[in-house]
Motif scaffolding. Structure first.
Motif, PDB file in Angstrom:
ATOM      1  N   HIS A  29       0.082   0.632  -3.983  1.00  0.00           N
ATOM      2  CA  HIS A  29       0.995  -0.379  -3.480  1.00  0.00           C
ATOM      3  C   HIS A  29       1.788  -0.984  -4.634  1.00  0.00           C
ATOM      4  CE1 HIS A  29      -1.534  -1.084   0.382  1.00  0.00           C
ATOM      5  NE2 HIS A  29      -1.008   0.106   0.293  1.00  0.00           N
ATOM      6  N   GLU A  30       3.092  -1.175  -4.412  1.00  0.00           N
ATOM      7  CA  GLU A  30       3.912  -1.823  -5.432  1.00  0.00           C
ATOM      8  C   GLU A  30       3.475  -3.279  -5.553  1.00  0.00           C
ATOM      9  OE1 GLU A  30       6.217  -0.446  -7.314  1.00  0.00           O
ATOM     10  OE2 GLU A  30       6.012   1.518  -6.363  1.00  0.00           O
ATOM     11  N   ASP A  70       3.649  -7.154  -5.869  1.00  0.00           N
ATOM     12  CA  ASP A  70       4.622  -8.166  -5.439  1.00  0.00           C
ATOM     13  C   ASP A  70       5.538  -7.705  -4.310  1.00  0.00           C
ATOM     14  OD1 ASP A  70       3.627  -9.716  -7.520  1.00  0.00           O
ATOM     15  OD2 ASP A  70       5.065  -8.830  -8.932  1.00  0.00           O
ATOM     16  N   SER A  71       5.359  -6.514  -3.776  1.00  0.00           N
ATOM     17  CA  SER A  71       6.240  -6.117  -2.679  1.00  0.00           C
ATOM     18  C   SER A  71       5.685  -6.688  -1.379  1.00  0.00           C
ATOM     19  CB  SER A  71       6.337  -4.598  -2.591  1.00  0.00           C
ATOM     20  OG  SER A  71       5.096  -4.072  -2.216  1.00  0.00           O
ATOM     21  N   THR A 107       8.720  -4.363   5.307  1.00  0.00           N
ATOM     22  CA  THR A 107      10.145  -4.674   5.341  1.00  0.00           C
ATOM     23  C   THR A 107      10.856  -3.634   6.204  1.00  0.00           C
ATOM     24  OG1 THR A 107      10.001  -5.516   3.090  1.00  0.00           O
ATOM     25  CG2 THR A 107      12.206  -5.102   3.959  1.00  0.00           C
ATOM     26  N   THR A 142      11.251  -9.151   7.192  1.00  0.00           N
ATOM     27  CA  THR A 142      10.220  -8.968   6.170  1.00  0.00           C
ATOM     28  C   THR A 142       8.968  -9.728   6.583  1.00  0.00           C
ATOM     29  OG1 THR A 142      11.814  -8.687   4.404  1.00  0.00           O
ATOM     30  CG2 THR A 142       9.621  -9.398   3.758  1.00  0.00           C
ATOM     31  N   GLN A 150       5.528 -11.031   4.798  1.00  0.00           N
ATOM     32  CA  GLN A 150       4.850 -11.141   3.502  1.00  0.00           C
ATOM     33  C   GLN A 150       3.374 -10.802   3.654  1.00  0.00           C
ATOM     34  OE1 GLN A 150       6.465 -11.423   0.792  1.00  0.00           O
ATOM     35  NE2 GLN A 150       8.457 -12.011   1.678  1.00  0.00           N
ATOM     36  N   THR A 151       2.784 -10.335   2.577  1.00  0.00           N
ATOM     37  CA  THR A 151       1.364 -10.002   2.575  1.00  0.00           C
ATOM     38  C   THR A 151       0.539 -11.222   2.995  1.00  0.00           C
ATOM     39  OG1 THR A 151       1.771  -8.448   0.803  1.00  0.00           O
ATOM     40  CG2 THR A 151      -0.517  -9.109   1.145  1.00  0.00           C
ATOM     41  N   HIS A 176       9.664  -0.035   4.998  1.00  0.00           N
ATOM     42  CA  HIS A 176       8.900  -0.061   3.743  1.00  0.00           C
ATOM     43  C   HIS A 176       7.569  -0.738   3.995  1.00  0.00           C
ATOM     44  CE1 HIS A 176      12.322   1.103   1.285  1.00  0.00           C
ATOM     45  NE2 HIS A 176      13.051   0.274   2.016  1.00  0.00           N
ATOM     46  N   PHE A 229       4.389  -2.019   1.782  1.00  0.00           N
ATOM     47  CA  PHE A 229       3.976  -2.250   0.397  1.00  0.00           C
ATOM     48  C   PHE A 229       4.850  -1.450  -0.563  1.00  0.00           C
ATOM     49  CE2 PHE A 229       0.110  -3.108   2.902  1.00  0.00           C
ATOM     50  CZ  PHE A 229      -0.096  -4.422   2.538  1.00  0.00           C
ATOM     51  N   GLY A 230       6.137  -1.406  -0.264  1.00  0.00           N
ATOM     52  CA  GLY A 230       7.072  -0.787  -1.195  1.00  0.00           C
ATOM     53  C   GLY A 230       7.373   0.681  -0.971  1.00  0.00           C
ATOM     54  N   HIS A 231       6.680   1.334   0.010  1.00  0.00           N
ATOM     55  CA  HIS A 231       6.916   2.750   0.257  1.00  0.00           C
ATOM     56  C   HIS A 231       7.147   3.004   1.738  1.00  0.00           C
ATOM     57  CE1 HIS A 231       5.503   3.888  -3.765  1.00  0.00           C
ATOM     58  NE2 HIS A 231       4.564   2.976  -3.605  1.00  0.00           N
TER      59      HIS A 231
END
Lengths: 278, 279
Positions: free
Chosen positions: B15-16, B18-19, B23, B48, B50-51, B84, B86-88
């Motif tokens: 996981h990236e 801070d992503s 999203t 979006t 957030q986590t 997206h 966690f960034g992917h």
């Protein structure tokens, strides 16, 4: 009384028939558990019929029957996929079209070649008492492949049978697993051809597993009970065939059906009689 | 996240840092229907999550809630736009768990509760391998966390509605999910069962698990979620519950004939569009 059981066993062809019936009883019944749980009965019946042209072509040009059957098994699966892909046809319609078309092709090919009625009868209803030693080898090898594959992919097959979305979130190779299951069914059909034949193949997939589903609550025990019913049906069917001169395929299927009816009536907790007596 | 979970956590995608958990950018889902021609199931979705946030997704039947969940899971590809996680993209993740509507499960299936929970481990056990000791430990731990240890050996058909829901959340825990999608988990549950469900969701949220929950219960959506998404093919409103579920927004989402039913502890929205949808 004992001699009633032991007399037939003096004959080699009976011993071979028994062995074939036991192996086929096990693989059909174990794989049949997935057929029943996944609601693939119609597809299984269709596959049994659509492999006929493959078997006939292989038979005529002297190839192993299994190869011809597998080619047409895969063609069936791909054909159903292509017909339903655009969403214009429902799956059971697509299965029906291919089922009838391929079966007709098989019968047509067979009719154009020599000994039509005898061969057709053997393909349709099996020829259990005519199992040769090399047939028995083929059945054993194919049966071994099927059982080993089920063992290797046990947990993946369980997931795709129970919850397709979970299979997707776990990133399992869903398409591959579905085709693999179809190929296993095609292999099992080839192995079972001489024991029950095309017309009654469905019974070997569905009936023992259906009875087992009324008796068990977990997949491994359901497979075990289904296999035991398959073995019992195979052996009893051979005796019936020997003593009363009944065609062997129908004899095996009738025993399995009788077991199912008894289970349906008497199964602890779930049988008809059980419910009424409460 | 508890260290126990962290130790065992494994991602095909790292996981990236801070992503955001989730999203969606410019998402359009459209398909061709023999009768209706081009049908747009979802149009221009941008949002979006957030986590660690807990989001209620509300909207009439046919609003596209299931379509949205399928997109996030990755079983459906968008016609346009990008998802997206966690960034992917969704493909490489095994950290997304979907808890299905209860009527989409075959409760006669011959599996016990612990078998179902073990299914969550299958992605991590890997091909050709059997469950190891730590997988069984994970199953037991997951069942403990939803107070269902005593049900482990039961066949799933014998469970109550609340128990069924908890078992499937245990499966998501065994999967070590970080993004949880629950499809109408409250439907048919009595108040105590709903409360115990939220106790579990609260505990998960404390560990940073993100959850999207489809529901028809508007009061609960306002009271027990960080944000509410009001969906009807497009996002009508998204944000804090009170600001989203205004009469105007509800009219917009549910059409002209929305009936708000206020009973003691729930507010339900019923509309004429009910049951004409494709969900």
């Amino acid at each position: 009384m004992m001699t009633w059981f032991t007399d037939p066993l003096q004959f080699d062809f009976i011993m071979r028939a028994m062995a074939a019936a036991v192996i086929v009883g096990v693989i059909c019944s174990v794989l049949g558990v997935y057929v029943v749980l996944r609601g693939m009965a119609f597809l299984g019946d269709a596959l049994a019929h659509t492999i006929l042209p493959g078997v006939v072509i292989a038979f005529l040009i002297g190839w192993p029957l299994a190869v011809g059957a597998l080619i047409f098994g895969v063609l069936t699966a791909v054909g159903i996929g292509v017909l339903t892909d655009r969403g214009d046809l429902k799956e059971d319609t697509a299965i029906g079209v291919i089922f009838a078309g391929f079966f007709a092709l098989g019968v047509a090919l067979l009719s154009a070649s020599g000994n039509y009625t005898l061969d057709l009868a053997h393909f349709l209803f099996g020829n259990l008492l005519g199992v040769s030693t090399s047939d028995l080898w083929m059945i054993s090898v194919l049966g071994g492949i099927v059982l080993l594959t089920i063992l290797l992919f046990y947990k993946e097959f369980l997931v795709i049978s129970f919850d397709m979305i979970l299979a997707a979130t776990l990133r399992l190779p869903v398409t591959f697993l579905r085709y693999l299951l179809l190929i296993l069914i095609a292999i099992t059909i080839v192995a079972s051809l001489q024991v029950v034949g095309i017309a009654l193949m469905l019974a070997m997939f569905v009936t023992p597993a259906a009875a087992a589903s009324l008796l068990t609550r977990r997949l491994p025990t359901m497979m075990l009970v289904s296999a035991l019913i398959g073995i019992f049906s195979g052996i009893t069917g051979v005796y019936a065939s020997f003593y009363w001169n009944i065609a062997s395929g129908p004899a095996v299927v009738l025993v399995a059906t009788a077991v199912f009816i008894l289970t349906f009536l008497l199964a602890p907790g779930r049988g008809v009689v059980w419910r009424y007596s409460k | 996240m508890s260290t126990f979970v962290k130790q065992l956590t494994y991602h095909k995608h790292e996981h990236e840092p801070d992503s955001a958990a989730l999203t969606l950018e410019g998402i359009v889902v459209a398909y061709h229907d023999a009768v209706n021609g081009r049908v747009t199931a979802l149009d221009n979705l941008n949002f979006t999550v957030q986590t660690g946030e807990r989001i209620a997704v509300v909207g009439p039947n046919g609003a596209g809630k299931s379509t949205l969940f399928n997109l996030i899971v990755g079983t459906l590809k968008p016609t346009d736009g990008r998802v997206h996680i966690f960034g992917h993209g969704p493909d490489g993740h095994i950290c997304i768990a979907y808890v299905p509507q209860r009527n989409n499960i075959d409760w006669q299936f011959p599996v016990t509760v612990e078998d179902v929970v073990m299914m969550g481990r299958v992605g991590r056990i890997g091909l050709f391998k059997w469950p190891r000791k730590q997988d069984w430990a994970m199953v037991r731990h997951s069942l403990e966390r939803v107070n269902a240890s005593h049900l482990a050996k039961r066949q799933i058909g014998g469970l109550s509605g609340g128990q069924q829901q908890r078992v499937f959340i245990a499966r998501a825990l065994a999967q070590e999910a970080e993004l949880l999608l629950l499809d109408e988990p409250l439907t048919g549950l009595d108040k105590p069962s709903q409360d115990s469900l939220f106790d579990i969701l609260d505990a998960l949220q404390a560990e940073g698990v993100t959850a999207l929950v489809a529901t028809h219960d508007l009061n609960t959506a306002v009271e027990r979620f960080d944000k509410v998404m009001l969906l009807n093919r497009e996002i009508v409103a998204y944000g804090a519950g009170q600001s989203v579920l205004t009469p105007q927004n509800l009219q917009h989402a549910y059409g002209g004939h929305v009936h708000l039913i206020n009973s003691e502890d729930t507010m339900m929205a019923l509309a004429d569009t009910c049951c004409g949808g494709r969900e």
